[in-house]
Design a protein around this motif. Structure first.
Motif, short mmCIF file in Angstrom:
data_model
loop_
_atom_site.label_atom_id
_atom_site.label_comp_id
_atom_site.label_asym_id
_atom_site.label_seq_id
_atom_site.Cartn_x
_atom_site.Cartn_y
_atom_site.Cartn_z
N VAL A 110 10.86 60.65 -14.88
CA VAL A 110 11.66 61.74 -15.28
C VAL A 110 12.83 61.09 -15.91
CG1 VAL A 110 12.88 63.62 -14.07
CG2 VAL A 110 10.69 62.93 -12.93
N ASP A 111 13.10 61.93 -16.91
CA ASP A 111 14.37 61.41 -17.52
C ASP A 111 15.49 62.58 -17.81
OD1 ASP A 111 16.19 59.84 -18.68
OD2 ASP A 111 15.21 60.06 -20.72
N LEU A 112 16.87 62.32 -17.61
CA LEU A 112 17.81 63.30 -17.81
C LEU A 112 18.44 63.01 -19.04
CD1 LEU A 112 19.74 65.55 -16.65
CD2 LEU A 112 20.79 63.91 -15.40
N PRO A 113 17.94 63.26 -20.07
CA PRO A 113 18.49 62.86 -21.33
C PRO A 113 19.76 63.18 -21.90
CG PRO A 113 16.73 64.83 -22.05
CD PRO A 113 17.00 64.30 -20.29
N LEU A 114 20.38 64.38 -21.38
CA LEU A 114 21.72 64.48 -21.87
C LEU A 114 22.90 63.69 -21.33
CD1 LEU A 114 21.55 68.50 -22.53
CD2 LEU A 114 21.16 66.46 -24.09
N TRP A 115 22.41 63.02 -20.24
CA TRP A 115 23.27 61.98 -19.30
C TRP A 115 23.92 60.84 -20.45
CZ3 TRP A 115 25.43 62.21 -15.00
CH2 TRP A 115 25.98 61.18 -14.24
N TYR A 116 23.13 60.50 -21.18
CA TYR A 116 23.51 59.50 -22.32
C TYR A 116 23.17 59.75 -23.58
CZ TYR A 116 18.42 58.57 -22.08
OH TYR A 116 17.05 58.90 -22.03
N HIS A 117 22.75 60.73 -24.06
CA HIS A 117 22.06 61.22 -25.38
C HIS A 117 22.68 62.55 -25.71
CE1 HIS A 117 19.76 61.37 -28.99
NE2 HIS A 117 19.61 60.13 -28.77
N SER A 118 22.79 62.98 -26.92
CA SER A 118 23.16 64.44 -27.26
C SER A 118 21.48 65.25 -27.73
CB SER A 118 23.91 64.64 -28.49
OG SER A 118 23.42 64.11 -29.66
N ASN A 119 21.56 66.50 -27.81
CA ASN A 119 20.39 67.11 -28.20
C ASN A 119 20.02 66.53 -29.66
OD1 ASN A 119 19.52 69.34 -26.63
ND2 ASN A 119 21.59 69.66 -26.54
N ARG A 120 21.04 66.15 -30.50
CA ARG A 120 20.67 65.82 -31.75
C ARG A 120 19.75 64.55 -31.79
NH1 ARG A 120 23.52 67.01 -36.79
NH2 ARG A 120 24.92 68.10 -35.49
N GLY A 121 18.80 64.39 -32.49
CA GLY A 121 17.88 63.19 -32.60
C GLY A 121 17.16 62.74 -31.34
N LEU A 122 17.12 63.82 -30.47
CA LEU A 122 16.38 63.60 -29.05
C LEU A 122 14.85 63.32 -29.17
CD1 LEU A 122 17.62 62.95 -26.34
CD2 LEU A 122 17.36 65.31 -25.93
N PRO A 123 14.31 64.18 -30.08
CA PRO A 123 12.88 64.11 -30.28
C PRO A 123 12.49 62.81 -30.91
CG PRO A 123 13.66 66.34 -31.20
CD PRO A 123 14.83 65.44 -30.81
#
Lengths: 315, 344
Positions: A110-123
């Protein structure tokens, strides 16, 4: 299409003592309380405010504690770190530790991506991150948690179109959504052509208000597992539960009670739950420092009314 | 400084507005959840749905819809929709089925079982008997791994992501989804069977009676070769042949200009036979009722019906403004526009 055997129902975000290293002994009283009543366990050190060397923590948890969890209960391991590189380290540590275990039991990342990254470039980021992993992955969307780390950050929710793109990657099979109903419906809408993609509620109030048929991730289930199990089951499998007026009334009261508990605990859940578990003798370690100014007072008041572990029996 | 309190009515109105906003917000949320539930099914329509359609199409008996609780209520609505769109269907209550109503199921029938969980005891307990009868079962369920789904020949998935009711105390989005799937089946079948508006009207005579009464007589009367017609001076035996051929229970008598002179009905014939032994020499002019009741072609069906009721007649000649015969009407034509006959 690959089948991931994602569970439906109650996933408990396992209460973790405020320690740098997890020990199986920490859970000897908690696991039996939860075991027969849950459909999955989430190991989320970030939520429980354990921030130091998460790669080591998750590795040790797998090595020392996973065996104590019955093999039929799926385990969800959070791999989120404070940065992309730390997340990569945690992933590598988890993959290394999981080794043979993944052959005998269901393990999900499980990952909470916005904790350390933005929506941009996430894929693109995920394309790189997951290229080394063969474990199924769920994303987590938790705007309230993001707010604590990025108070001035405007986008605290995963953009649905971004989610759709990430979900096209092999292995991405679900979402834990702790946002509001509006976002929940948007994610459902955009993922409607993916029957294998499962969306869980990551917020108890959201589930109690409008139950998600896939289930939820609950924190207060550490304290009231059987009550939560009953509500989760009756809410996700409607017709199995007879609609007798007294049963409906009891379910209503129980649901209302859990709503109150959830609301009471919500502001400082890690401290509150550790405090209560420590008071009940389930955790030996003290709860650590409270975050809220009145957390301790509220926890003391709570144990006054609930001096013993969950006695609520399934109806 | 004096505090000026807001008038009570202002406070009430503010509280009222806030409560109203909550009501609106909550109602919108429910509709959004239910809409999302149906939208979620759009992509789940697959081969199974096609197989269900094919089973219903090829079915020689009736579609027996069954379910309990809210699913049962949805089932009754599906039955109503099926029946009115040309698919013979009836509802079977699972509990009544266990106590004898299973006898209404024939081997030629098809069963459609509705259950969100697919684990409803009352429903699943009749499945073995249905299978023994050799009846095919279509399951509409939100749980494709359930007992019901495992025992069904075709499974249509009706699962929704979320219920609109707090704690899921009452099924909401899931029953809406089931209802929508029932409509989807009915509408697909309408198109497959080339079911037309006239067929729909045929199954809704009650609903369209008012409409029929407004129709002009021009649209419903029999014209041309369909009018039983003889000219003045014709032998009664020839008139009998005309009556028999046109099958209206009467024939009209006209002059060379097609002006209506009289009418001979079955009743007139009975009286002739009682009075005269031999009818071979008798002409229609001796037997007919002269100057019969008539109505103009532009009038409505309601007016014609009223006239028939008033004079206790079943056949009414129709003339144009100049008195020339243009058509004839039977009481049965009014009640069913010629499509439905009490005699059939």
């Amino acid at each position: 299409m690959k089948k991931y055997n994602l569970p439906r129902g109650l996933i408990v975000s396992l209460a973790l003592p405020q320690k740098k290293e997890p020990e199986a002994a920490d859970f000897t009283r908690l696991f039996p309380m939860l075991n027969t009543r849950i459909d999955g366990i989430l190991i989320d050190p970030l939520f429980w405010k354990i921030r130091d060397d998460l790669a080591r923590y998750q590795r040790l948890f797998i090595e020392r504690c996973v065996d104590a969890i019955p093999s039929h209960v799926p385990v969800f391991l959070v791999i989120t770190g404070s940065s992309e590189s730390e997340t990569r380290d945690i992933l590598e540590a988890v993959l290394g530790a999981v080794g043979q275990i993944k052959e005998t039991r269901n393990i999900f990342l499980v990952d909470l991506p916005l904790w350390y990254h933005s929506n941009r470039g996430l894929p693109d980021y995920y394309r790189g991150l997951l290229s080394k992993s063969d474990l199924p992955v769920l994303l987590m969307n938790d705007p309230e948690r993001i707010q604590t780390s990025k108070p001035f950050y405007r986008r605290r929710n995963l953009v649905p179109a971004v989610l759709k793109k990430i979900a096209e990657l092999p292995g991405v099979c679900g979402l834990i959504n702790a946002s509001d109903i509006k976002h929940g419906l948007s994610y459902s809408r955009i993922m409607r052509d993916r029957a294998d993609f499962r969306i869980y509620d990551g917020k108890e109030s959201l589930f109690l208000e409008n139950p998600n048929k896939n289930g939820l991730v609950s924190v207060t289930a550490n304290l009231f597992p059987s009550a939560w199990k009953l509500i989760a089951e009756s809410s996700t499998r409607l017709e199995d539960f007879p609609g007798m007026p007294d049963m409906i009334k009891q379910r209503w009261l129980l649901g209302h009670f859990l709503q109150q508990v959830s609301k009471e605990i919500d502001r400082d859940a890690p401290f509150f739950i550790r405090y209560v578990l420590n008071y009940w003798g389930v955790f030996e370690d003290p709860p650590g420092s409270p975050s809220g100014y009145d957390s301790e007072t509220r926890a003391q008041r709570f144990v006054k009314f609930h001096p013993e572990p969950d006695k609520i029996q399934p109806l | 400084m004096t505090n000026i309190a807001e008038p009570a009515s202002v406070n009430n109105s503010v509280a009222g507005t806030s409560a109203m906003n909550n009501v609106i917000r909550e109602a919108r949320k429910v509709l959004e959840i239910e809409a999302a539930g149906i939208m979620g099914l759009v992509d789940s329509i697959d081969d199974n749905f096609c197989r269900a359609v094919r089973l219903i199409e090829e079915n020689r008996g009736r579609v027996i819809v069954t379910g309990i609780g809210k699913s049962g209520i949805v089932g009754r609505k599906i039955v109503a929709t099926f029946c009115s769109t040309g698919t013979p269907a009836l509802f079977l209550h699972p509990v009544e089925a266990q106590h004898g109503d299973l006898g209404m199921v024939l081997p030629t029938d098809l069963v459609m079982a509705l259950s969100n969980s697919g684990e409803t005891d009352e429903l699943n307990s009749i499945l073995p008997t249905l299978k023994e009868l050799g009846v095919k079962v279509i399951a509409i369920t939100g749980n494709p791994e359930s007992t019901l789904a495992r025992h069904a020949d075709v499974v249509i998935y009706s699962g929704v992501q979320r219920e609109a009711c707090p704690l899921g105390l009452a099924p909401t989005a899931s029953t809406t989804a089931m209802l929508a799937l029932g409509d989807a089946l009915a509408v697909v079948l309408i198109k497959r069977r080339d079911f037309k508006a006239c067929d729909f009207k045929r199954f809704h005579p009650g609903g369209h009676l008012g409409e029929r009464l407004k129709v002009s007589l021009n649209r419903v009367m029999r014209t041309g070769a369909h009018i039983p017609l003889v000219t003045s001076g014709t032998l009664l035996t020839d008139a009998l042949k005309e009556m028999d051929k046109k099958n209206l229970g009467a024939t009209l008598v006209v002059d060379g200009e097609k002006n209506l002179l009289g009418i001979i009905t079955d009743g007139d014939l009975r009286r002739v036979f009682l009075r005269h032994g031999d009818i071979t020499e008798i002409t229609v002019d001796e037997v007919m009722t002269t100057d019969p009741k008539r109505i103009e072609a532009g009038r409505s069906v309601a007016e014609a019906l009223e006239m028939m009721e008033q004079y206790l007649i079943t056949v009414l000649p129709i003339v144009d403004a100049s008195g020339e015969l243009v058509g004839v009407l039977h009481l049965h034509d009014l009640l069913g526009q010629g499509k439905i006959r009490f005699s059939q």
